[in-house]
Every structure is written in structure tokens, then in C-alpha cells.
Design a protein around this motif. Structure first.
Motif, mmCIF file in Angstrom:
data_model
loop_
_atom_site.group_PDB
_atom_site.id
_atom_site.type_symbol
_atom_site.label_atom_id
_atom_site.label_comp_id
_atom_site.label_asym_id
_atom_site.label_seq_id
_atom_site.Cartn_x
_atom_site.Cartn_y
_atom_site.Cartn_z
ATOM 1 N N ASP A 321 31.542 -14.286 -41.941
ATOM 2 C CA ASP A 321 32.611 -15.147 -42.444
ATOM 3 C C ASP A 321 32.066 -16.568 -42.660
ATOM 4 O OD1 ASP A 321 34.850 -16.673 -42.935
ATOM 5 O OD2 ASP A 321 36.048 -15.800 -41.325
ATOM 6 N N ARG A 322 32.223 -17.090 -43.874
ATOM 7 C CA ARG A 322 31.699 -18.421 -44.186
ATOM 8 C C ARG A 322 32.270 -19.502 -43.272
ATOM 9 N NH1 ARG A 322 30.792 -19.488 -50.628
ATOM 10 N NH2 ARG A 322 29.619 -17.575 -51.128
ATOM 11 N N HIS A 323 33.508 -19.321 -42.821
ATOM 12 C CA HIS A 323 34.148 -20.353 -42.001
ATOM 13 C C HIS A 323 33.418 -20.565 -40.673
ATOM 14 C CE1 HIS A 323 37.491 -19.366 -44.779
ATOM 15 N NE2 HIS A 323 37.758 -20.651 -44.658
ATOM 16 N N ILE A 324 32.633 -19.587 -40.254
ATOM 17 C CA ILE A 324 31.911 -19.731 -38.987
ATOM 18 C C ILE A 324 30.992 -20.952 -39.026
ATOM 19 C CG2 ILE A 324 30.071 -18.694 -37.576
ATOM 20 C CD1 ILE A 324 31.353 -16.002 -38.013
ATOM 21 N N LEU A 325 30.308 -21.159 -40.135
ATOM 22 C CA LEU A 325 29.435 -22.324 -40.255
ATOM 23 C C LEU A 325 30.097 -23.465 -41.036
ATOM 24 C CD1 LEU A 325 25.835 -20.928 -40.864
ATOM 25 C CD2 LEU A 325 26.914 -21.600 -38.730
ATOM 26 N N PHE A 326 30.830 -23.134 -42.093
ATOM 27 C CA PHE A 326 31.440 -24.177 -42.921
ATOM 28 C C PHE A 326 32.470 -24.998 -42.146
ATOM 29 C CE2 PHE A 326 29.384 -22.002 -46.303
ATOM 30 C CZ PHE A 326 29.389 -22.848 -47.407
ATOM 31 N N GLY A 327 32.996 -24.441 -41.081
ATOM 32 C CA GLY A 327 34.011 -25.154 -40.300
ATOM 33 C C GLY A 327 33.449 -26.020 -39.192
#
Length: 330
Positions: A321-327
């Protein structure tokens, strides 16, 4: 800048900054291995993309000593290491200013950074927004890693792969990227793992840049096919994998080949082929490496779009999930 490493550390950081400012990709503290054995350390390795078809690799020996700099020995050593690593150039940075040292370096076609230039580089690099290597590692490594060394070992191993740019290296970098992304959910200081992800991404792009240096002369379908086969089967390719697995039973061999075929290499191939034959990989690698070492942490959303797109691609490839790093913010 950290002074824990003394004058030698400052000198290496200053020479590294010199290469970065000259539009080279550069890394400190690379272990050179041969046939599985650790041979020696390189103080500095640099990589330049002079044109669409020309690449140059540089090994640098940096000795900052007021006495007994052993410059003659370092010149001879650097030439031997240049040949062993298949590098195009070697540089010796030394505090030994004797003309005889310069003459020997010229005879062996070794570039020399003498005491005056070295002192000037150190002075210019005294105020910098870049973390020294020692400070970078203190930020990236969790407390428990000092005991087990998982992240440190991966970073050291990834640096060593810069000397061996092939699809086996590409796949090792992809494995590191998955590890750093997943590990970022398990540690308290998450921004350190994002920095490690940035650095590993830059290594991945430098390896791609070297592997695809001839892409300007190839059909895009051939380039994409090379990428997909390399990601699935490594540097030996599909035929080499079959030979490697020949000693296994038919059922096990078939299972492993089917597993390799299911690797989502098409995601990478579709994206990478758009930029093959340009300097896009090299320039984006410089961006990500700079973000990894900047004293102020830069969240992914604040990176240039090219760097964001690479990170998104790599996370999608691993189905993370991109949100793991983008967040993750400071």
C-alpha cells in the motif's frame, strides 16, 4: 558534519561532495568482494553519465594524513583496484604534495587530488546540508539493529552491488526495497527507513542506467523483454535458469520456473521502457540519493514527481500500500 571519523572522514565527505557537485552519483565505504570473499574497502565510488551511450565508473582512494601518507603505495593500489573492479578511472586524494607522486600518478593515468585542492574541498564542505555517512547511519539504524545488524548489512551489501550492475543486483535491490518498506511499519523512527528506501531506490536506478546504457540502439520491445526476463530470472535469463535448475527433479523445477514467470515484471518493464535511452534514471537517482542524505527529512509527497513515480512503481511491484510510505512525515 560528524567529526567522529577524524580528518579522514571529513576528507572523504569533501571529495564525495566534489563528485556530487560535478554531476556524478557517489557513495562512501563500499566493500569489494571477489568470489564471495571480502577483499578490501573502497573509500569512495563515483558514477557518471556523460552522454546517452557513455558511462564512467571511478574508484577513489582518500588518505588524509599529515605524515606518512604513503602516496606511492596508494597510487599503485588504486590502479590495481581500478582494474579489479572494471572501473574506467581511479583517483587518489592525498596530503602528500611531492612532485614525484604527481609524476607517478600521471604515468599510470591516475587522477590526483593533491593537498592544496583537498584542503580547499574540505574547507568548502565545512558547512553543508548533507548528512555525513556516519550521521546517516545513526539516523537510519534502529536501536536493536546495533545488535543484529539487519539493516546495516543490507545497506553495506547494496553498496557493494554498485560494483556489479546486472539483473542479479537489480533483484537484490528490489528485495531490499521490500524489506525497508515493510520494516518501516515495525519501528518507531520511521523516517530513517524512508531514507533507506530512498537510498536503495537510487542504487536500483543506477544499476538500471548502466544495464540499459545501449537502449538507444534497441527496439523498445527488446528492451522491455530484457527487463522482464532479467527481473524474473536474473542475469542468466530463462535459459540459464533452466540449466541452473537442471539437477532438481522435474516437478520442483517446473514449480520454480512457474513461480518466476508469475513475478510482476511487466509492471516494471512497462514503466522503465518509457525512459530507456535517456538520462532519466541517472538524474532521478541523484534526486533520491540527495533526499536520503539531506539533514532535513523530505516526505515523499514533497519530492519531485519523477522520484515519487519511482517510489510508487516499486511499492506497486511489491503490492505494498503506497500510504505506508507516502503517509510518513517528519
Amino acid at each position: 558534519m560528524s567529526t567522529q571519523d577524524g580528518g579522514g572522514g571529513r576528507a572523504e565527505e569533501a571529495v564525495l561532495a566534489f563528485f556530487l557537485n560535478s554531476n556524478f552519483f557517489a557513495a562512501r565505504g563500499i566493500k569489494f568482494r571477489f568470489d564471495g570473499e571480502e577483499v578490501t574497502d573502497l573509500d569512495l565510488w563515483a558514477y557518471g553519465a556523460g552522454s546517452l551511450t557513455h558511462r564512467e565508473r571511478v574508484i577513489v582512494d582518500c588518505k588524509y594524513k599529515t605524515k606518512h601518507a604513503q602516496a606511492f603505495e596508494r597510487v599503485l593500489w588504486a590502479e590495481g583496484l581500478r582494474r579489479a573492479t572494471y572501473s574506467e578511472h581511479a583517483v587518489v586524494a592525498t596530503t602528500d604534495g611531492r612532485e614525484s607522486v604527481r609524476a607517478l600518478a600521471a604515468r599510470m593515468q591516475i587522477r590526483l587530488i593533491g593537498p592544496d585542492l583537498l584542503a580547499d574541498l574540505i574547507n568548502k564542505n565545512s558547512q553543508t546540508d548533507r548528512l555525513a555517512e556516519e550521521d546517516f547511519l545513526r539516523i537510519v539504524l534502529p536501536e536493536d539493529d546495533k545488535l543484529v545488524g539487519r539493516i546495516r548489512d543490507r545497506i553495506e551489501g547494496a553498496k557493494g552491488l554498485l560494483l556489479k550492475a546486472d539483473f542479479d543486483s537489480i533483484n537484490a535491490h528490489l528485495s531490499d526495497l521490500k524489506y525497508f518498506a515493510e520494516e518501516s511499519t515495525r519501528v518507531q523512527a520511521r523516517t530513517g527507513l524512508v531514507r533507506a528506501f530512498y537510498l536503495s531506490s537510487s542504487f536500483f536506478l543506477i544499476a538500471l542506467d548502466y544495464i540499459l546504457r545501449d537502449a538507444s540502439f534497441l527496439d523498445s520491445r527488446d528492451v522491455r523483454g530484457r527487463i522482464e526476463e532479467g527481473v524474473r530470472f536474473g542475469m542468466r535469463g530463462r535459459a540459464g535458469a533452466r540449466i541452473l535448475l537442471a539437477s532438481l527433479g522435474p516437478k520442483k523445477r517446473s514449480e520454480l520456473m512457474r513461480a518466476a514467470e508469475t513475478v510482476r515484471a511487466d509492471i516494471l518493464g512497462e514503466f522503465i521502457v518509457r525512459h530507456a535511452g535517456t538520462n532519466w534514471f541517472f538524474q532521478t537517482a541523484l534526486t533520491l540519493e540527495a533526499a536520503a542524505y539531506h539533514k532535513r527529512f523530505t516526505p515523499i509527497a514533497q519530492l519531485p514527481l519523477a522520484a515519487q513515480s519511482v517510489i510508487g512503481l516499486l511499492l506497486d511491484f511489491h503490492e505494498i500500500d503506497r500510504h505506508i510510505l507516502f503517509g510518513i512525515n517528519d
